[in-house]
Every structure is written in C-alpha cells, then in structure tokens.
Design an enzyme around this catalytic site. Structure first.
Site, PDB file in Angstrom:
ATOM      1  N   SER A  18     -23.390  -4.721  -2.836  1.00  0.00           N
ATOM      2  CA  SER A  18     -24.073  -4.849  -2.790  1.00  0.00           C
ATOM      3  C   SER A  18     -24.667  -5.931  -2.121  1.00  0.00           C
ATOM      4  O   SER A  18     -23.217  -6.785  -1.441  1.00  0.00           O
ATOM      5  CB  SER A  18     -24.659  -5.547  -4.284  1.00  0.00           C
ATOM      6  OG  SER A  18     -24.240  -6.826  -4.884  1.00  0.00           O
ATOM      7  N   HIS A 242     -16.135 -13.113   7.870  1.00  0.00           N
ATOM      8  CA  HIS A 242     -15.315 -12.038   7.248  1.00  0.00           C
ATOM      9  C   HIS A 242     -15.627 -12.797   5.238  1.00  0.00           C
ATOM     10  O   HIS A 242     -14.845 -13.786   5.552  1.00  0.00           O
ATOM     11  CB  HIS A 242     -14.139 -11.870   7.709  1.00  0.00           C
ATOM     12  CG  HIS A 242     -12.773 -11.171   6.402  1.00  0.00           C
ATOM     13  ND1 HIS A 242     -11.499 -11.769   6.585  1.00  0.00           N
ATOM     14  CD2 HIS A 242     -13.435 -10.256   5.915  1.00  0.00           C
ATOM     15  CE1 HIS A 242     -11.850 -10.305   5.489  1.00  0.00           C
ATOM     16  NE2 HIS A 242     -12.871  -9.659   4.803  1.00  0.00           N
ATOM     17  N   ASP A 243     -15.933 -12.009   4.552  1.00  0.00           N
ATOM     18  CA  ASP A 243     -16.290 -13.059   3.652  1.00  0.00           C
ATOM     19  C   ASP A 243     -16.041 -13.348   2.898  1.00  0.00           C
ATOM     20  O   ASP A 243     -15.576 -14.568   1.977  1.00  0.00           O
ATOM     21  CB  ASP A 243     -16.863 -11.557   2.280  1.00  0.00           C
ATOM     22  CG  ASP A 243     -16.096 -10.780   2.478  1.00  0.00           C
ATOM     23  OD1 ASP A 243     -15.228 -10.212   3.160  1.00  0.00           O
ATOM     24  OD2 ASP A 243     -16.985  -9.658   1.349  1.00  0.00           O
ATOM     25  N   THR A 265     -14.408  -6.610  -5.112  1.00  0.00           N
ATOM     26  CA  THR A 265     -13.889  -5.299  -5.613  1.00  0.00           C
ATOM     27  C   THR A 265     -12.756  -5.241  -4.954  1.00  0.00           C
ATOM     28  O   THR A 265     -11.862  -4.226  -5.402  1.00  0.00           O
ATOM     29  CB  THR A 265     -14.603  -4.087  -4.612  1.00  0.00           C
ATOM     30  OG1 THR A 265     -15.916  -3.904  -4.549  1.00  0.00           O
ATOM     31  CG2 THR A 265     -14.113  -2.936  -3.826  1.00  0.00           C
TER      32      THR A 265
END
Length: 498
Positions: A18, A242-243, A265
């Site tokens: 999401s 980059h998260d 994830t």
C-alpha cells in the site's frame, strides 16, 4: 505563518502492499503525524511478467497531495518521496515511461544469476559494492533486461521514488540511499562502482546525477499544483528515498549502542555504522551495506518479514477460512513455543502463493512437527521471525565489532506485541517498539532539517522522536536456552551463501 508555528510537510511513503500520504507538522518540541490518504498497491501480471501498476500509484500520490492540501489550507513546506528498493522505470528520449516497471518478485532474474557470477565472482562483487546477494537486486534485473527492446530504447532510468519525484517536478535525479540498493554503488566512495557496471555491460549514463538526502529535488509542476489544489511554490526535497533509510532515520535511539529492526513485508535487522564491512565473512553471512542519512551505513540482513504471515492470511481468506487477526495472535500466543521453526530468510518463501502449505513442507522436510492449524502456523512464523532477528543481530555485532544494548523495532511490526515480546526473549535484550510510522517520520525529519524547522543532525532528530512519540518497552524473560536449541536445529539445514 508565524515563524514558531509548526510547518507542514508531506511524506509520500510507498510500500509493497500500500501507499500513503502523511502530513507531518514540525516545530520546536513538536512532531505530529496525520495520515491523510492511503491507497492499495496491487501488482498486475501480464503475459507472464509481474508488473507494478505505477500509474495507479501515481494517481494515489496526487489524491494524497490533494488531501494534504485540504488538511493544511493548501500550503506545504515541502514534499518527500520514499518507496521500496531495487525496481525502476525506463524512459525514452522524450522522458516518457517505457512500460510498467517490473516487480522484484518476478522470476526474470533467475536465468542470469549464474551468468553474473561467472562474469564477476560473488566475492569480487561484494568487495566492490558491499551488497548482500538477493536474486532481485537491480544489477540482476538490468542484466536480465539486456537485449530487450525496452532497454535498447531507453535513454533514462529512474528508481521508483525518483520516478514519482520526476513526474511531480519534471526534474530527474538518483537519490543515493536507494541507489545503494542497486549493487552498483561503492559504499566507501558513495559513488558509482564503475568497474562493476563496465564488467557487466550496464550503462550508468542511464541514471541521472546522484542526490543526497536533504538536497533539493525541484518544485511541484504547475499541472500538479492545479491537480492537487496546493498553493505554490512547493519544493520537493530528496529524503532517504529507500523506505528503510527513512525508517532508520526515524529510529528513536539515544546514543550509538542500538540495533534496529524495520518490520513490515520485510524485516531489515542490523546496525547503523560509520563505515561498511566488506569482509568475506560478512559476505558469507549475507549482510548488506546500504547507505543511510548523514553519511551512515545501514549494515543489515534482509529477512522475509511479515510477508510470511500476510501470505498465510491471503491463502486462508481465499479458502474462506480467514481468521480475525487479533484472535489469531491471541491463540498463537497460547501455542507451544518453538515447536517448529523455519528459516525466515529462505528464498523459497519469496514468491507468493500457498504459504501455509510451504511452511508445512519446510517443517516436514526438516523433521519438525507440522503446524496443525492457523494458530500453530502463525506461532511458527512469529517464532521463526524472532529467531531470525536474533541470528541477524548477533551476527551483525560479531562481524562489525559493535555491541548493542537495546533493540528498536519500528514499522508495522511494532504493533505486533507478540512478535516484539518474542524478539526481546530471543535476543536477550530490551526491545523498544515504535514508532510504527518510522519511514514517514524519517522522511519528514529530513525535509524539516532542510527547511530549518529542525536544527542539527540525526541525534537532534532522534531526540525529538524520543520526546514526541509513544513507545512501548519489552523486557526479555532472561532464559534464552530454548532459542539456542531452536537455532541449532536450523543450523543443521543451512548452506553457505554464494
């Protein structure tokens, strides 16, 4: 607005399942978040290839910025974009996208892994880039794309957050923390590993110039302002795109003796260092040296993460057996601890589909009891994740020479009380859980620093997090012998990397 009023910033945070847009208001002693829009990220398979639906994602971003405008009276101090790593879009000579980006879980790289290893031995590739072996690293994707019409026609390449920023601003750049996941960056020089690219026939001129977190990345285009109702000019700021880089910047740590686990994830478990660890032992342990905010190195191991549980839930739902998650976790907490564990880093779990069956097969194949129901499968998953967290953090300390006294769990898994408690028990260290929105917080803090709303570096940003974010503390039980025995069971199944 008055100079001491909190400034509003928008974080575009795109995850593998999401996306969302979050407004952060930052001022002296103030850091608050409001999620203004969330939208699904659903991949699409066409003619055998798994793609990201990138236009749907961009529409979600625009809808989110419109909602951010409504929440802030049409004014934003800045926008920052972060997402998952490794994937990219190709642009033609006019700057138009050539097809939907391919999903990292697509199987196209399987045929080239041996080819890359023959051309550039894994030990040489690691010594040059410090990146752990993952079959979907960008370097493998680009070798797999060689000879395709799309790559032949390409005149530009943008990683996913850079592509979104380009559509918002019309200005192209390659943000460094995400570029470091391509396996084409030298973590010592923080620049391109040109000998690697030349050896593998990868054209680095496709990438636009590198940007660092905090650098300006353009301003919202007039068409974007019209579409979102925002009042310009609105700058876009390069963040840790980059998260995980943003999530680590959002860890509320005091001092240096901490480990982090960014959960969602994936579980990214490791340490924040000043320099990369490029030893052969580090390569064989499958640790990665990704670049972080303020010249730091994210020394970590990728673990499959809550993907395992997410896929189980999807499977049970498809069978009409979907349990309530809260009740499932309560039942799992009551199950026999460590009855069965699997290797949460096993590439066999990367692909979607049939996850409960695949977990059962892994247990059966290692001579362990097969989970009998959804609760036992869930307990197997969470015990396995906690064990993987333990192994990763013990290895990270050994390989880097840096000891830690606290583990910070951030991201979505911080909400999972059972996982946090099991991780504390497995590691034998106190766990601080939260914030769940660490990626958005790190994104916003980099923007706020660039705008002058936060003065200082990571230490000052983290102090603000400690003062403003609700955190939960988990104390280990003190007995790690059962975890040591479970670790020994898994060690019998291990094969060396590379």
């Amino acid at each position: 607005m008055p100079p001491h009023d909190p400034l509003p910033f928008a974080a575009v945070d795109l995850g593998a399942s999401s996306g969302r847009v979050i407004v952060g208001r930052v001022g002296p002693g103030t850091l608050g978040l409001t999620e203004v829009h969330r939208f699904p990220n659903t991949p699409v398979r066409t003619v055998g290839t798994l793609h990201w639906d990138i236009l749907a994602l961009y529409r979600g971003v625009l809808d989110g910025l419109r909602a951010a405008g409504r929440a802030t009276g049409g004014r934003l101090a800045s926008v920052g974009v972060d997402s998952w790593a490794v994937d990219y879009g190709l642009l033609d000579a006019d700057g138009a996208l050539i097809g939907n980006p391919v999903h990292y879980r697509d199987t196209r790289t399987e045929a080239v892994i041996a080819k890359v290893a023959e051309t550039l031995p894994p030990s040489d590739l690691y010594a040059a880039t410090g990146l752990q072996y993952l079959p979907f690293n960008t370097v493998y994707q680009l070798v797999a794309a060689q000879g395709t019409p799309a790559l032949a026609a390409a005149r530009g390449l943008l990683l996913i957050p850079d592509l979104i920023a380009y559509w918002l601003t019309g200005e192209a750049g390659t943000e460094l923390t995400n570029a470091s996941t391509t396996q084409l960056i030298d973590p010592r020089t923080r620049d391109w590993a040109r000998p690697v690219a030349e050896t593998l026939g990868i054209d680095l001129s496709l990438f636009p110039p590198l940007r660092r977190p905090g650098d300006p990345a353009g301003t919202l285009l007039p068409e974007v302002l019209t579409d979102t109702g925002l009042t310009g000019p609105v700058p876009v700021t390069a963040v840790g795109s980059h998260d995980t880089a943003s999530a680590v910047a959002g860890v509320p740590a005091r001092g240096e003796r901490f480990a982090y686990i960014a959960t969602g994830t994936w579980s990214l478990a490791g340490l924040e260092l000043d320099a990369p660890v490029l030893t052969e032992d580090s390569r064989r342990a499958n640790f990665t040296n990704e670049l972080g905010v303020d010249g730091t190195v994210r020394y970590l191991r990728n673990i499959m993460g809550l993907w395992l549980l997410q896929e189980c839930l999807r499977d049970w739902e498809a069978r009409g057996q979907a349990p309530d998650l809260g009740e499932l976790l309560r039942r799992a907490a009551a199950c026999t601890p460590l009855r069965s564990v699997v290797d949460a880093g096993d590439p066999a779990f990367i692909a979607p589909g049939r996850m409960p069956d695949r977990i059962a097969e892994a247990c059966r194949g290692s001579g362990q009891p097969v989970p009998r129901d959804a609760a036992e499968t869930t307990r197997c998953v969470l015990d396995s994740l906690a064990l993987a967290h333990r192994r990763a953090l013990m290895d990270a300390q050994r390989l880097s020479g840096r000891a830690v006294d606290t583990v910070h769990i951030v991201g979505g898994g911080a909400h999972n009380e059972l996982l946090c408690r099991l991780t504390a028990d497995a590691c034998g260290l106190p766990v601080v859980a939260g914030p769940a929105e660490a990626a958005a917080l790190g994104n916003i803090l980099v923007q706020a620093r660039a705008a002058g709303a936060v003065i200082g570096g990571l230490r000052e940003s983290r102090e603000l997090l400690c003062e403003t974010q609700g955190l939960r503390h988990h104390v280990p039980s003190g007995d790690i012998r059962a975890w040591e025995r479970a670790e020994a069971r898994l060690a019998k199944e291990e094969q060396p990397c590379g």
